[in-house]
Design a protein around this motif. Structure first.
Motif, PDB file in Angstrom:
ATOM      1  N   UNK A   1       0.830  -1.210   0.000  1.00 40.62           N
ATOM      2  CA  UNK A   1       0.000   0.000   0.000  1.00 40.62           C
ATOM      3  C   UNK A   1       0.863   1.257   0.000  1.00 40.62           C
ATOM      4  N   UNK A   2       1.996   1.196   0.651  1.00 42.68           N
ATOM      5  CA  UNK A   2       2.895   2.354   0.653  1.00 42.68           C
ATOM      6  C   UNK A   2       3.449   2.617  -0.738  1.00 42.68           C
ATOM      7  N   UNK A   3       3.753   1.567  -1.465  1.00 41.53           N
ATOM      8  CA  UNK A   3       4.353   1.687  -2.787  1.00 41.53           C
ATOM      9  C   UNK A   3       3.348   2.104  -3.857  1.00 41.53           C
ATOM     10  N   UNK A   4       2.092   1.710  -3.691  1.00 44.63           N
ATOM     11  CA  UNK A   4       1.077   1.837  -4.744  1.00 44.63           C
ATOM     12  C   UNK A   4       0.916   3.251  -5.325  1.00 44.63           C
ATOM     13  N   UNK A   5       0.946   4.339  -4.520  1.00 43.45           N
ATOM     14  CA  UNK A   5       0.702   5.670  -5.094  1.00 43.45           C
ATOM     15  C   UNK A   5       1.720   6.129  -6.125  1.00 43.45           C
ATOM     16  N   UNK A   6       2.867   5.452  -6.233  1.00 47.12           N
ATOM     17  CA  UNK A   6       3.820   5.819  -7.282  1.00 47.12           C
ATOM     18  C   UNK A   6       3.211   5.666  -8.663  1.00 47.12           C
ATOM     19  N   UNK A   7       2.214   4.801  -8.778  1.00 46.83           N
ATOM     20  CA  UNK A   7       1.549   4.601 -10.067  1.00 46.83           C
ATOM     21  C   UNK A   7       0.849   5.863 -10.547  1.00 46.83           C
ATOM     22  N   UNK A   8       0.593   6.807  -9.651  1.00 45.15           N
ATOM     23  CA  UNK A   8      -0.012   8.085 -10.030  1.00 45.15           C
ATOM     24  C   UNK A   8       1.001   9.011 -10.706  1.00 45.15           C
ATOM     25  N   UNK A   9       2.280   8.632 -10.666  1.00 45.72           N
ATOM     26  CA  UNK A   9       3.368   9.359 -11.324  1.00 45.72           C
ATOM     27  C   UNK A   9       3.472  10.830 -10.885  1.00 45.72           C
ATOM     28  N   UNK A  10       3.586  11.060  -9.566  1.00 43.28           N
ATOM     29  CA  UNK A  10       3.869  12.429  -9.111  1.00 43.28           C
ATOM     30  C   UNK A  10       5.277  12.832  -9.526  1.00 43.28           C
ATOM     31  N   UNK A  11       5.582  14.109  -9.440  1.00 46.13           N
ATOM     32  CA  UNK A  11       6.947  14.535  -9.772  1.00 46.13           C
ATOM     33  C   UNK A  11       7.973  13.940  -8.819  1.00 46.13           C
ATOM     34  N   UNK A  12       7.629  13.904  -7.535  1.00 50.02           N
ATOM     35  CA  UNK A  12       8.547  13.395  -6.522  1.00 50.02           C
ATOM     36  C   UNK A  12       7.801  12.515  -5.531  1.00 50.02           C
ATOM     37  N   UNK A  13       8.564  11.672  -4.830  1.00 49.98           N
ATOM     38  CA  UNK A  13       8.025  10.899  -3.715  1.00 49.98           C
ATOM     39  C   UNK A  13       9.194  10.544  -2.800  1.00 49.98           C
ATOM     40  N   UNK A  14       8.873  10.100  -1.598  1.00 48.08           N
ATOM     41  CA  UNK A  14       9.918   9.784  -0.627  1.00 48.08           C
ATOM     42  C   UNK A  14      10.267   8.303  -0.665  1.00 48.08           C
ATOM     43  N   UNK A  15      11.543   8.038  -0.396  1.00 49.73           N
ATOM     44  CA  UNK A  15      12.067   6.679  -0.313  1.00 49.73           C
ATOM     45  C   UNK A  15      12.815   6.570   1.010  1.00 49.73           C
TER      46      UNK A  15
END
Length: 276
Positions: free
Chosen positions: A93-107
């Motif tokens: 569930x934490x990984x899933x929002x990357x599919x929305x392709x925001x400009x940035x996200x945290x790792x």
């Protein structure tokens, strides 16, 4: 000195309205707060989402709703979504929002005690998350809570697991269970990063009482700063801040007083290599 990038972490996953009555929870509230933070000098919104009752959430449709509302309110701002979620959230569930392709996200770069909980980031999951960043063409901001995580990130770069360059590192200092925000700790982290990943840019999020000391050090040493209710709910000791924008405005005023310019949205995209 490089222009200063101010990031507003407006909601977080742990802060409650019982602690901070002015916490923005709904997409509409987050959009309004994002606009106010932008006008005060922030150029990046670090985004966690909540349900209407305040519960932390990782729902994709809720993320999309919040992102759309913020983009409508302030199209210039960079939205950086969290893949940390709330402590205990499943990694899928934490990984899933990357599919929305925001400009940035945290790792997040490692596991640590987090208050009375454990924030688990298994090495295999970190590698899987790094691959997802490449798959969806999202720029990572790597969250580092203690010095060993810098070494771990350097190893991932050498192995080709993390490839974005220049990489942006965020020191999160003051979490109970992680490295504190004492000035000597931040100065050590800066030097350690220069040795291990010399091309990286960096910012600091000082938790609670460490917000101002770490922010001032970043201000005069070329780093960038995260502020907001995720990290600190007070304006002064015992005085609840009226808004995230109030915290942003204080940093913007200090920057103006010492002659460090605030980055424009275009400069942020250049510094973080968002257009590559």
């Amino acid at each position: 000195m490089e222009p200063l990038i101010l990031t507003a972490a407006i909601t977080g996953a742990e802060t409650t309205r019982a602690d901070q009555p002015n916490l923005p929870v709904t997409p509409e509230e987050q959009a309004k707060e994002a606009r106010a933070c932008f006008e005060a000098g922030a150029r990046v919104i670090h985004l966690h989402i909540r349900e209407d009752d305040g519960r932390p959430s990782q729902r994709l449709d809720r993320f999309q709703e919040a992102i759309s509302a913020i983009r409508k309110a302030v199209p210039e701002i960079i939205i950086q979504i969290s893949t940390g979620g709330a402590v205990g959230e499943s990694f899928d569930k934490r990984l899933a929002p990357l599919a929305l392709k925001p400009e940035m996200a945290t790792l997040n770069a490692g596991t640590l005690n987090f208050g009375d909980d454990i924030f688990i980031n298994h090495p295999a999951d970190i590698r899987r998350l790094a691959e997802a960043f490449k798959k969806y063409d999202v720029v990572p901001e790597v969250e580092v809570y203690e010095s060993g995580m810098v070494d771990a990130v350097a190893r991932l770069i050498k192995k080709g697991v993390i490839t974005h360059s220049p990489l942006h590192i965020q020191f999160v200092l003051g979490v109970p269970g992680g490295m504190s925000g004492k000035p000597k700790n931040l100065m050590y982290m800066i030097e350690h990063l220069k040795e291990e990943i010399p091309t990286a840019t960096w910012a600091v999020a000082g938790i609670g009482r460490w917000h101002i000391p770490t922010s001032l050090i970043a201000m005069v040493t070329g780093g960038h700063i995260r502020c907001g209710f995720e990290d600190n709910i007070f304006y002064h000791k015992g005085v609840i801040a009226t808004s995230n924008a109030q915290l942003v405005a204080r940093l913007a005023l200090i920057a103006e007083e010492i002659g460090r310019p605030l980055a424009t949205p275009e400069q942020v995209r250049e510094i973080f290599a968002l257009n590559k």
